[in-house]
Scaffold this motif. Structure first.
Motif, mmCIF file in Angstrom:
data_model
loop_
_atom_site.group_PDB
_atom_site.id
_atom_site.type_symbol
_atom_site.label_atom_id
_atom_site.label_comp_id
_atom_site.label_asym_id
_atom_site.label_seq_id
_atom_site.Cartn_x
_atom_site.Cartn_y
_atom_site.Cartn_z
ATOM 1 N N ASN A 54 53.842 31.026 38.522
ATOM 2 C CA ASN A 54 54.428 31.813 39.598
ATOM 3 C C ASN A 54 54.356 33.311 39.367
ATOM 4 O OD1 ASN A 54 55.277 29.565 41.178
ATOM 5 N ND2 ASN A 54 56.961 29.241 39.754
ATOM 6 N N SER A 55 54.049 33.744 38.142
ATOM 7 C CA SER A 55 54.088 35.164 37.816
ATOM 8 C C SER A 55 52.711 35.796 37.663
ATOM 9 C CB SER A 55 54.886 35.381 36.521
ATOM 10 O OG SER A 55 54.281 34.695 35.436
ATOM 11 N N VAL A 56 51.630 35.008 37.781
ATOM 12 C CA VAL A 56 50.297 35.567 37.576
ATOM 13 C C VAL A 56 49.971 36.601 38.657
ATOM 14 C CG1 VAL A 56 49.151 33.708 38.857
ATOM 15 C CG2 VAL A 56 47.882 35.005 37.124
ATOM 16 N N ASN A 57 50.434 36.388 39.892
ATOM 17 C CA ASN A 57 50.334 37.366 40.971
ATOM 18 C C ASN A 57 51.326 36.944 42.050
ATOM 19 O OD1 ASN A 57 49.023 35.415 42.768
ATOM 20 N ND2 ASN A 57 47.179 35.777 41.556
ATOM 21 N N GLU A 58 51.351 37.674 43.158
ATOM 22 C CA GLU A 58 52.336 37.398 44.215
ATOM 23 C C GLU A 58 51.721 36.713 45.427
ATOM 24 O OE1 GLU A 58 55.651 37.829 43.840
ATOM 25 O OE2 GLU A 58 55.066 38.299 41.785
ATOM 26 N N LYS A 59 50.557 36.087 45.270
ATOM 27 C CA LYS A 59 49.927 35.386 46.383
ATOM 28 C C LYS A 59 50.634 34.060 46.676
ATOM 29 C CE LYS A 59 45.149 37.058 45.939
ATOM 30 N NZ LYS A 59 43.744 36.628 45.715
ATOM 31 N N LYS A 62 55.089 29.776 44.071
ATOM 32 C CA LYS A 62 53.835 29.570 44.784
ATOM 33 C C LYS A 62 53.894 28.230 45.502
ATOM 34 C CE LYS A 62 50.716 32.416 42.013
ATOM 35 N NZ LYS A 62 50.146 33.139 43.155
ATOM 36 N N ILE A 63 53.416 28.200 46.746
ATOM 37 C CA ILE A 63 53.618 27.030 47.581
ATOM 38 C C ILE A 63 52.539 25.970 47.410
ATOM 39 C CG2 ILE A 63 54.882 28.371 49.269
ATOM 40 C CD1 ILE A 63 52.367 28.376 50.999
ATOM 41 N N ASN A 64 51.353 26.346 46.916
ATOM 42 C CA ASN A 64 50.278 25.370 46.779
ATOM 43 C C ASN A 64 50.494 24.517 45.543
ATOM 44 O OD1 ASN A 64 47.493 24.325 45.988
ATOM 45 N ND2 ASN A 64 47.091 25.222 48.000
ATOM 46 N N SER A 65 50.285 23.204 45.665
ATOM 47 C CA SER A 65 50.606 22.296 44.566
ATOM 48 C C SER A 65 49.661 22.442 43.380
ATOM 49 C CB SER A 65 50.575 20.845 45.053
ATOM 50 O OG SER A 65 49.268 20.466 45.426
ATOM 51 N N THR A 66 48.522 23.134 43.571
ATOM 52 C CA THR A 66 47.596 23.325 42.445
ATOM 53 C C THR A 66 47.917 24.570 41.640
ATOM 54 O OG1 THR A 66 46.038 24.561 43.832
ATOM 55 C CG2 THR A 66 45.747 22.175 43.709
ATOM 56 N N ASN A 95 55.801 33.898 57.342
ATOM 57 C CA ASN A 95 54.491 34.308 56.863
ATOM 58 C C ASN A 95 54.398 33.947 55.381
ATOM 59 O OD1 ASN A 95 51.915 35.438 56.937
ATOM 60 N ND2 ASN A 95 52.606 37.230 58.085
ATOM 61 N N ILE A 96 53.209 34.114 54.804
ATOM 62 C CA ILE A 96 53.026 33.940 53.366
ATOM 63 C C ILE A 96 52.299 35.166 52.824
ATOM 64 C CG2 ILE A 96 52.978 31.434 53.444
ATOM 65 C CD1 ILE A 96 49.924 31.602 53.166
ATOM 66 N N THR A 97 52.505 35.433 51.549
ATOM 67 C CA THR A 97 51.837 36.576 50.931
ATOM 68 C C THR A 97 50.361 36.273 50.713
ATOM 69 O OG1 THR A 97 52.495 35.771 48.748
ATOM 70 C CG2 THR A 97 53.917 37.392 49.795
ATOM 71 N N LYS A 98 49.545 37.298 50.891
ATOM 72 C CA LYS A 98 48.095 37.128 50.806
ATOM 73 C C LYS A 98 47.468 37.916 49.668
ATOM 74 C CE LYS A 98 44.235 35.588 52.761
ATOM 75 N NZ LYS A 98 43.908 34.156 52.878
ATOM 76 N N THR A 99 48.119 39.014 49.244
ATOM 77 C CA THR A 99 47.544 39.895 48.238
ATOM 78 C C THR A 99 48.254 39.722 46.897
ATOM 79 O OG1 THR A 99 49.038 41.741 48.723
ATOM 80 C CG2 THR A 99 47.030 41.581 50.035
ATOM 81 N N ASN A 100 47.627 40.249 45.849
ATOM 82 C CA ASN A 100 48.190 40.128 44.501
ATOM 83 C C ASN A 100 49.551 40.788 44.369
ATOM 84 O OD1 ASN A 100 46.051 38.668 43.456
ATOM 85 N ND2 ASN A 100 44.924 40.483 42.816
ATOM 86 N N ASP A 101 49.792 41.849 45.142
ATOM 87 C CA ASP A 101 51.056 42.572 45.010
ATOM 88 C C ASP A 101 52.094 42.141 46.050
ATOM 89 O OD1 ASP A 101 49.649 43.624 47.107
ATOM 90 O OD2 ASP A 101 49.864 45.726 46.512
ATOM 91 N N GLY A 102 51.829 41.042 46.771
ATOM 92 C CA GLY A 102 52.856 40.458 47.614
ATOM 93 C C GLY A 102 52.864 40.864 49.068
ATOM 94 N N HIS A 103 51.753 41.397 49.590
ATOM 95 C CA HIS A 103 51.681 41.741 51.005
ATOM 96 C C HIS A 103 51.130 40.569 51.810
ATOM 97 C CE1 HIS A 103 52.848 45.951 50.600
ATOM 98 N NE2 HIS A 103 52.050 46.038 49.549
#
Length: 227
Positions: A207-212, A199-203, A31-39
Motif C-alpha cells: 500500500n505504500s509503494v505509491n498512491e495509485k 490499494k483496491i486491486n487484489s494483485t 473516484n480512484i487515484t491514478k498517479t503515483n502521488d495520489g491524484h
C-alpha cells in the motif's frame, strides 16, 4: 485496574445517555487515484450513494464520538479516445461496501438548537457487491459488457496476496474521513471526504509503494434524527 474499568464504564454510560441516532442518505462523487502521488487525473467522478444508520455519543457539550453502518458506493469512470475521438474505450465500475466509520465530532453551538460541526476519523469497510461496465468502439466494431464485481479475501494489512486475481477487487478497505456540516433541530447536513489508504486491486499488496488505485470519495448527505 478496577478504577480504570469503572472510569470507562462511566464514560460509556454517560455517552449513551447523551446519544443521538439518525438515518443518513446522500450522494457520493467517487473516484480512484491514478498517479503515483495520489491524484485522480484522466479519471472521471462516478455518481453513487450512501445510506445507513449513524449515532453520535456525547462526550461533552461540544465533543461527540460518531459511528454507525453505511452502505456506500465507490468507483470511477475512465474514458480513452483514439483516432481523433472516433474510437474509444469507456469503463465504469461501482463497487458497494458496508462501511464502519469512527469519527470525533467537534460542534460549535449556534442559536435555536443549531450549530456547525467538523468531523474526522478512520473507517473500515467490506465489499458486498457492485457492477462494472465496459463499452468500446474500434472502427465499425462496437462491444459492450456488464459483470458483477468480484472480491478477493486479501488481508489489506499484510504483504502477502491471498486469493488474488486481475478481475477482482480487495474485499477489505480502510482509510480516513474528514468533513463537516450544519446541525439543525430536525435535520443534519453533512459534507465528507473519504481518503482510502488501501490499494483496491487484489494483485497489489504494497500500500505504500505509491498512491495509485486508492479510493477518493466526496459525499453530500442528509441526516434525519430519530430522537
Amino acid at each position: 485496574m478496577k478504577k480504570l474499568i469503572m472510569g470507562i464504564a462511566m464514560l460509556v454510560a454517560y455517552a449513551n445517555s447523551n446519544a443521538q441516532f439518525y438515518l443518513q442518505g446522500g450522494l457520493n462523487l467517487a473516484n480512484i487515484t491514478k498517479t503515483n502521488d495520489g491524484h485522480t487525473e484522466k479519471n472521471n467522478m462516478l455518481a453513487s450513494f450512501n445510506a445507513g444508520f449513524m449515532g453520535r455519543f456525547g462526550l461533552s457539550k461540544t465533543v461527540d464520538l460518531e459511528s454507525g453502518l453505511l452502505l456506500t458506493g465507490h468507483g470511477s469512470k475512465a474514458e480513452s479516445y483514439f483516432n481523433g475521438g472516433a474510437d474509444y474505450i469507456k469503463s465504469t465500475f461501482n463497487p458497494l461496501y458496508v462501511e464502519l466509520p469512527l469519527n470525533l465530532v467537534l460542534s460549535i453551538p449556534m442559536e435555536k438548537n443549531t450549530g456547525v460541526f467538523f468531523n474526522a476519523g478512520p473507517y473500515i469497510a467490506v465489499g458486498v457487491g457492485g457492477k462494472s461496465k465496459t463499452d468500446s468502439k474500434f472502427g465499425p466494431l462496437t462491444s459492450s459488457s456488464n459483470s458483477s464485481i468480484k472480491f478477493s479475501n486479501d488481508d489489506p494489512f499484510t504483504s502477502q496476496q491471498e486469493d488474488a486475481a486481475y478481475n477482482k477487487l480487495k474485499r477489505f478497505d480502510y482509510g480516513i474521513n474528514a468533513g463537516g456540516g450544519f446541525r439543525f433541530e430536525h435535520l443534519i447536513l453533512k459534507v465528507n471526504y473519504g481518503m482510502g489508504l488501501a490499494k483496491i486491486n487484489s494483485t497489489e499488496s504494497n500500500n505504500s509503494v505509491n498512491e495509485k488505485n486508492k479510493y477518493r470519495t466526496l459525499s453530500f448527505s442528509v441526516g434525519i434524527p430519530l430522537n
